[in-house]
Design a protein around this motif. Sequence first.
Motif, PDB file in Angstrom:
ATOM      1  N   LEU A 194       0.860  -1.184   0.000  1.00 33.01           N
ATOM      2  CA  LEU A 194       0.000   0.000   0.000  1.00 33.01           C
ATOM      3  C   LEU A 194       0.890   1.226   0.000  1.00 33.01           C
ATOM      4  O   LEU A 194       1.707   1.418   0.913  1.00 33.01           O
ATOM      5  N   ASP A 195       0.753   2.054  -1.033  1.00 32.73           N
ATOM      6  CA  ASP A 195       1.483   3.312  -1.119  1.00 32.73           C
ATOM      7  C   ASP A 195       0.545   4.445  -0.728  1.00 32.73           C
ATOM      8  O   ASP A 195      -0.576   4.535  -1.244  1.00 32.73           O
ATOM      9  N   ALA A 196       0.977   5.298   0.174  1.00 31.21           N
ATOM     10  CA  ALA A 196       0.115   6.384   0.639  1.00 31.21           C
ATOM     11  C   ALA A 196       0.955   7.532   1.155  1.00 31.21           C
ATOM     12  O   ALA A 196       2.120   7.355   1.557  1.00 31.21           O
ATOM     13  N   ASN A 197       0.364   8.707   1.144  1.00 31.12           N
ATOM     14  CA  ASN A 197       0.956   9.858   1.800  1.00 31.12           C
ATOM     15  C   ASN A 197       0.530   9.877   3.261  1.00 31.12           C
ATOM     16  O   ASN A 197      -0.414   9.179   3.672  1.00 31.12           O
ATOM     17  N   LEU A 198       1.196  10.688   4.052  1.00 29.99           N
ATOM     18  CA  LEU A 198       0.895  10.787   5.480  1.00 29.99           C
ATOM     19  C   LEU A 198       0.037  12.023   5.736  1.00 29.99           C
ATOM     20  O   LEU A 198       0.495  13.148   5.522  1.00 29.99           O
ATOM     21  N   PRO A 199      -1.226  11.856   6.208  1.00 31.74           N
ATOM     22  CA  PRO A 199      -2.042  13.035   6.534  1.00 31.74           C
ATOM     23  C   PRO A 199      -1.419  13.822   7.688  1.00 31.74           C
ATOM     24  O   PRO A 199      -0.760  13.261   8.569  1.00 31.74           O
ATOM     25  N   VAL A 200      -1.646  15.119   7.677  1.00 24.06           N
ATOM     26  CA  VAL A 200      -1.137  15.950   8.763  1.00 24.06           C
ATOM     27  C   VAL A 200      -2.007  15.751  10.002  1.00 24.06           C
ATOM     28  O   VAL A 200      -3.181  15.381   9.922  1.00 24.06           O
ATOM     29  N   ALA A 201      -1.432  15.987  11.179  1.00 26.95           N
ATOM     30  CA  ALA A 201      -2.187  15.954  12.428  1.00 26.95           C
ATOM     31  C   ALA A 201      -3.022  17.222  12.550  1.00 26.95           C
ATOM     32  O   ALA A 201      -2.789  18.208  11.842  1.00 26.95           O
ATOM     33  N   ILE A 202      -4.000  17.192  13.440  1.00 27.69           N
ATOM     34  CA  ILE A 202      -4.823  18.373  13.686  1.00 27.69           C
ATOM     35  C   ILE A 202      -4.645  18.807  15.131  1.00 27.69           C
ATOM     36  O   ILE A 202      -4.247  18.026  15.998  1.00 27.69           O
ATOM     37  N   TRP A 203      -4.957  20.066  15.382  1.00 31.97           N
ATOM     38  CA  TRP A 203      -4.933  20.559  16.749  1.00 31.97           C
ATOM     39  C   TRP A 203      -6.087  19.929  17.509  1.00 31.97           C
ATOM     40  O   TRP A 203      -7.221  19.926  17.060  1.00 31.97           O
ATOM     41  N   GLN A 204      -5.795  19.346  18.644  1.00 34.61           N
ATOM     42  CA  GLN A 204      -6.819  18.662  19.435  1.00 34.61           C
ATOM     43  C   GLN A 204      -7.012  19.402  20.746  1.00 34.61           C
ATOM     44  O   GLN A 204      -6.102  19.501  21.557  1.00 34.61           O
ATOM     45  N   ALA A 205      -8.216  19.920  20.957  1.00 35.07           N
ATOM     46  CA  ALA A 205      -8.480  20.718  22.151  1.00 35.07           C
ATOM     47  C   ALA A 205      -8.490  19.866  23.405  1.00 35.07           C
ATOM     48  O   ALA A 205      -8.131  20.323  24.482  1.00 35.07           O
ATOM     49  N   LYS A 206      -8.912  18.611  23.254  1.00 45.00           N
ATOM     50  CA  LYS A 206      -9.068  17.747  24.422  1.00 45.00           C
ATOM     51  C   LYS A 206      -7.915  16.752  24.506  1.00 45.00           C
ATOM     52  O   LYS A 206      -7.735  15.915  23.632  1.00 45.00           O
ATOM     53  N   SER A 207      -7.122  16.826  25.566  1.00 46.68           N
ATOM     54  CA  SER A 207      -6.090  15.835  25.813  1.00 46.68           C
ATOM     55  C   SER A 207      -6.724  14.653  26.547  1.00 46.68           C
ATOM     56  O   SER A 207      -7.889  14.683  26.927  1.00 46.68           O
ATOM     57  N   SER A 208      -5.944  13.592  26.758  1.00 42.71           N
ATOM     58  CA  SER A 208      -6.470  12.433  27.490  1.00 42.71           C
ATOM     59  C   SER A 208      -6.864  12.824  28.905  1.00 42.71           C
ATOM     60  O   SER A 208      -7.835  12.291  29.455  1.00 42.71           O
ATOM     61  N   GLN A 209      -6.136  13.776  29.497  1.00 41.93           N
ATOM     62  CA  GLN A 209      -6.476  14.211  30.849  1.00 41.93           C
ATOM     63  C   GLN A 209      -7.818  14.938  30.878  1.00 41.93           C
ATOM     64  O   GLN A 209      -8.644  14.704  31.766  1.00 41.93           O
ATOM     65  N   THR A 210      -8.045  15.816  29.901  1.00 44.47           N
ATOM     66  CA  THR A 210      -9.314  16.541  29.896  1.00 44.47           C
ATOM     67  C   THR A 210     -10.468  15.631  29.504  1.00 44.47           C
ATOM     68  O   THR A 210     -11.597  15.820  29.965  1.00 44.47           O
ATOM     69  N   ARG A 211     -10.208  14.626  28.667  1.00 49.05           N
ATOM     70  CA  ARG A 211     -11.260  13.655  28.356  1.00 49.05           C
ATOM     71  C   ARG A 211     -11.609  12.844  29.596  1.00 49.05           C
ATOM     72  O   ARG A 211     -12.775  12.525  29.838  1.00 49.05           O
ATOM     73  N   SER A 212     -10.606  12.505  30.394  1.00 51.96           N
ATOM     74  CA  SER A 212     -10.864  11.807  31.653  1.00 51.96           C
ATOM     75  C   SER A 212     -11.670  12.681  32.600  1.00 51.96           C
ATOM     76  O   SER A 212     -12.574  12.196  33.294  1.00 51.96           O
ATOM     77  N   PHE A 213     -11.351  13.979  32.622  1.00 55.16           N
ATOM     78  CA  PHE A 213     -12.123  14.905  33.456  1.00 55.16           C
ATOM     79  C   PHE A 213     -13.568  14.982  32.977  1.00 55.16           C
ATOM     80  O   PHE A 213     -14.502  14.999  33.788  1.00 55.16           O
ATOM     81  N   SER A 214     -13.770  15.019  31.649  1.00 58.09           N
ATOM     82  CA  SER A 214     -15.127  15.064  31.102  1.00 58.09           C
ATOM     83  C   SER A 214     -15.914  13.824  31.492  1.00 58.09           C
ATOM     84  O   SER A 214     -17.092  13.907  31.865  1.00 58.09           O
ATOM     85  N   LEU A 215     -15.260  12.653  31.416  1.00 58.18           N
ATOM     86  CA  LEU A 215     -15.930  11.414  31.805  1.00 58.18           C
ATOM     87  C   LEU A 215     -16.268  11.423  33.283  1.00 58.18           C
ATOM     88  O   LEU A 215     -17.385  11.052  33.686  1.00 58.18           O
ATOM     89  N   THR A 216     -15.311  11.845  34.121  1.00 60.69           N
ATOM     90  CA  THR A 216     -15.556  11.889  35.564  1.00 60.69           C
ATOM     91  C   THR A 216     -16.712  12.825  35.890  1.00 60.69           C
ATOM     92  O   THR A 216     -17.594  12.491  36.687  1.00 60.69           O
ATOM     93  N   ALA A 217     -16.736  13.995  35.250  1.00 66.87           N
ATOM     94  CA  ALA A 217     -17.831  14.938  35.479  1.00 66.87           C
ATOM     95  C   ALA A 217     -19.169  14.338  35.056  1.00 66.87           C
ATOM     96  O   ALA A 217     -20.183  14.486  35.750  1.00 66.87           O
TER      97      ALA A 217
END
Length: 562
Positions: free
Chosen positions: A517-540
Amino acid sequence: MPAKQLRLADETCHIPKEGTGSRNMEPVLADRVILARGWRRWALSFTAGAIGALAMPPFGLLPALALSLVPAIWLIDGTGKAGPGRWAPFKSAALIGWFWGFGYFVAGLWWLGAAFLVEADQFAWALPLGVLGLPALLAFFTAFGFALARLLWLPDASRILALAFGLTVSEVLRGHLFTGFPWNNPGMALGQNIWLMQSASLIGLYGLCFLAVAIGASPALIFTGRTARARWLAPGIAAGLLAAMAAFGFWRVPADPMASVENVRLRIMQPNLPQDAKFNPRNRDAIMRRYLSLSASPGRDGRTHADATHIIWPESAFPFLLHRDPASLAQIGGLLEPGSVLITGAARMDEPLPGEEVGKFFNAIQVIDDRGTILGAYDKVHLVPFGEYVPKFLDALIRAAGLRQFIHIPGGFEPSERRKPLSIPGLPPVAATICYEAIFPGEILPEGPRPSLILNVTNDGWFGQTTGPYQHFAQARLRAVEEGLPLVRAANTGISGVVDPYGRVVDSLPLGVDGILDANLPVAIWQAKSSQTRSFSLTAMLVICLMTLIVRRKQKAASSQD
């Protein structure tokens, strides 16, 4: 009856009593499930759980989640008269949860048995342990979730939240205790659709779990509510929530393909080697020739291996230690163009310490340049129990019984102490994962600066043409959405592919074929929620749910005293 109590009765569900004429008021199906006793109750629980597995990949039948969770609500409803004793309803709910979980995990994880048939003459005896034993153990988590839900149970719409709370807590525990195994989390029912999965960027897999259970269980009220409001309010809210998730996903996912990282051209090699041949040292030369030949073959779009800046091979690609085989390293160097590198899974061994005959073995990813030099390595952190190591006390029992370990490496692999970034020339910072490390939400990013891609090499050849590899790919794909990073995946038998940060599959190789499989690499995006903030959202989310249920119970207790 006081007016307040009459009003409360109108808003609550009707739970029929045995021997009453409730069938004139309520649908027969709900009554029969609620009133089921003995083996019928356990059979219904098992069947309902098994149906829920159809909501998982590769089927993705979202209505199956409702067909699974609605009976679960009714079965817990029927624990009110479970027997004498204060704890009888909770014990009954736990038993219902165990049978429900047993059915869910047997139907969803049956493919594990295929691994024991690769060398059937030596391991077929252990097949029941994988197909029935592991599901039986995992079902204790759902048993706990059902019992916890019953503790917060009221005969009204709040019981939907109680089940969502109980099962989400049990899934968090299942994903972390005893090294963790969050495979086929109910949240994956929402984590496959490109629009619905976008909510994982805000609340993660466990947040999706809470919503999936609440949405899937809500139709139970249509059949048990006394009034139109009691029957349709919660299902209406669930439908609106599902629509809102889809709308958010539609808004979040761009219409156009992602931009690509400049000067990066990937070539993923999928050899599709049978597992019994793959780890046979006698086939080492034939395996190496196959890898080199396939890697150098023309691509579907006319590209050649000379165009690739990075060639990627899957996990455990060699039945020998590559870093101790200069001839094989030289062959790899001969394949590569100047400036390009090969990234491959390969077991490696440290030098033995004084007094030791052999060093420690690691399941690793190694980076090799065009001179055949190993530039760097990543050692796997989260090992598979019994697949990559055996606890010492069990190892002694297995040897005493004269049985061979499932692990081919002497003594098993050693885990790396911490997750380290993998530096690869020509690529942005990499979060490397091996095999099922990619199924653990919030645990795949290394220490240090945020990476720009997730690299996953795996070998699902143990499981043949089953549902397991599809489930594995879907879970790795959801990590891309959670972290806002592209996923590059090389699998021995499939599914290999490139996924952009929104979970869109840029290109892939299907299960059970060989190819490149030949492919280019997509760029990353800015992510507002880190794993810590997602954990906080779940806890809340869980705290708010718990407080709501506690307040509701207090209101119920106060109204019953009026």
